[in-house]
Design an enzyme around this catalytic site. Structure first.
Site, short mmCIF file in Angstrom:
data_model
loop_
_atom_site.label_atom_id
_atom_site.label_comp_id
_atom_site.label_asym_id
_atom_site.label_seq_id
_atom_site.Cartn_x
_atom_site.Cartn_y
_atom_site.Cartn_z
N ALA A 169 -3.69 10.58 2.40
CA ALA A 169 -2.71 10.03 3.34
C ALA A 169 -3.30 8.94 4.23
O ALA A 169 -2.57 8.17 4.84
CB ALA A 169 -2.15 11.15 4.21
N LYS A 170 -4.63 8.89 4.32
CA LYS A 170 -5.34 7.85 5.09
C LYS A 170 -4.82 7.72 6.51
O LYS A 170 -4.62 6.62 7.02
CB LYS A 170 -5.30 6.51 4.36
CG LYS A 170 -5.92 6.55 2.96
CD LYS A 170 -5.85 5.20 2.27
CE LYS A 170 -6.45 5.27 0.87
NZ LYS A 170 -5.58 6.03 -0.07
N ARG A 171 -4.58 8.84 7.15
CA ARG A 171 -4.08 8.83 8.52
C ARG A 171 -5.17 8.35 9.48
O ARG A 171 -6.36 8.54 9.24
CB ARG A 171 -3.61 10.23 8.93
CG ARG A 171 -2.39 10.73 8.15
CD ARG A 171 -1.18 9.86 8.43
NE ARG A 171 0.04 10.47 7.91
CZ ARG A 171 0.75 9.98 6.89
NH1 ARG A 171 0.36 8.91 6.27
NH2 ARG A 171 1.87 10.58 6.51
#
Length: 272
Positions: free
Chosen positions: A97-99
């Site tokens: 998700a590369k939050r």
């Protein structure tokens, strides 16, 4: 709850493989049999999970391909995660998700991924600093932090030199994540693109104990033998499109199983 690293190492050593199967169901590239179904993403992901799980050391769903469909996509995502746990509970789930956001927002992301979905690991962006990462770690989650990515323009920022230590920015990130892992042992890893084998080798020497998540093998051009030689055993090597989107035929599940078996056997041969 069994930790991500325990699940990964048990699965890795049991299969003598490092294959992480990425699930990126780009709607326009799905087989017609999926598009004709009531819920294309559910149909596709169910098939992929059921056919390929014998060879998965880990799963890596990319949330973007689900989010684009709104509520329908989130239903498919959560259905798939539950199915993964039912079919192969021993296989860790890495949510891609590369939050990367401020602490209060990060807490809410952390609760969704680690308390609601109960995935084992999450990809995150470290650009906003440590306090954007610690909420996930405080909940006991495992983080793969973006270090050196596999896209062509990764060097725009990641290979800028820092004035203080004369290091590339990705090296500085790796050092800080190694330091953070001392505070949160067994909870911090690094994303390093498979299109950079020499940098992988350099980072492995620099951080022999960090677990790497290595995308970029297969469709993006990373060479498997070079990646394994550079990274060693403490790494997940991801293949997405090369396995899961390798056929538009009605038997795409069987094809994906054959493709995953082929990569599995190659990894068996190269296993460190």
């Amino acid at each position: 709850m069994t930790s991500f690293l325990s699940k990964f190492r048990n699965r890795r050593d049991g299969l003598r493989s490092q294959l992480c199967i990425g699930i990126d169901p780009e709607l326009e590239k799905l087989p017609k049999v999926c598009l004709d179904s009531k819920s294309p993403l559910v149909h596709f992901s169910e098939t992929i999970v059921r056919y390929t799980h014998p060879y998965a050391v880990a799963w890596k769903p990319n949330i973007a391909f689900f989010e684009r469909l709104g509520a329908e996509g989130y239903f498919a995502l959560e259905h798939m995660v539950h199915l993964m746990k039912e079919v192969s509970p021993e296989v860790p789930i890495v949510m891609d998700a590369k939050r990367g956001d401020l602490a209060n927002t990060a807490k809410e992301y952390a609760k969704y991924f680690f308390q609601t979905l109960k995935v084992d690991a999450l990809t995150v962006n470290p650009y906003m600093g440590r306090d954007s990462l610690t909420p996930y770690l405080d909940l006991g989650g495992y983080l793969f932090v973006l270090g050196l990515t596999s896209n062509p323009s990764s060097s725009d920022f990641q290979k800028l030199k820092t004035k203080t230590n004369d290091l590339y920015l990705y090296e500085e990130v790796s050092d800080q994540m190694a330091s953070l892992s001392e505070v949160y042992p067994g909870q911090v890893g690094l994303v390093v693109g498979g299109t950079h084998p020499s940098e992988i080798q350099s980072l492995r020497k620099r951080h022999p104990d960090l677990c790497f998540l290595i995308p970029g093998f297969g469709a993006q051009g990373g060479d498997l033998e070079s990646i394994i030689h550079a990274s060693g055993k403490e790494a997940l090597i991801n293949s997405s499109r090369g396995i899961t989107l390798s056929s538009l035929a009605e038997n795409y599940g069987e094809v994906s199983k054959k493709k995953s078996e082929e990569v599995h056997l190659r990894m068996n041969h190269l296993f460190p």
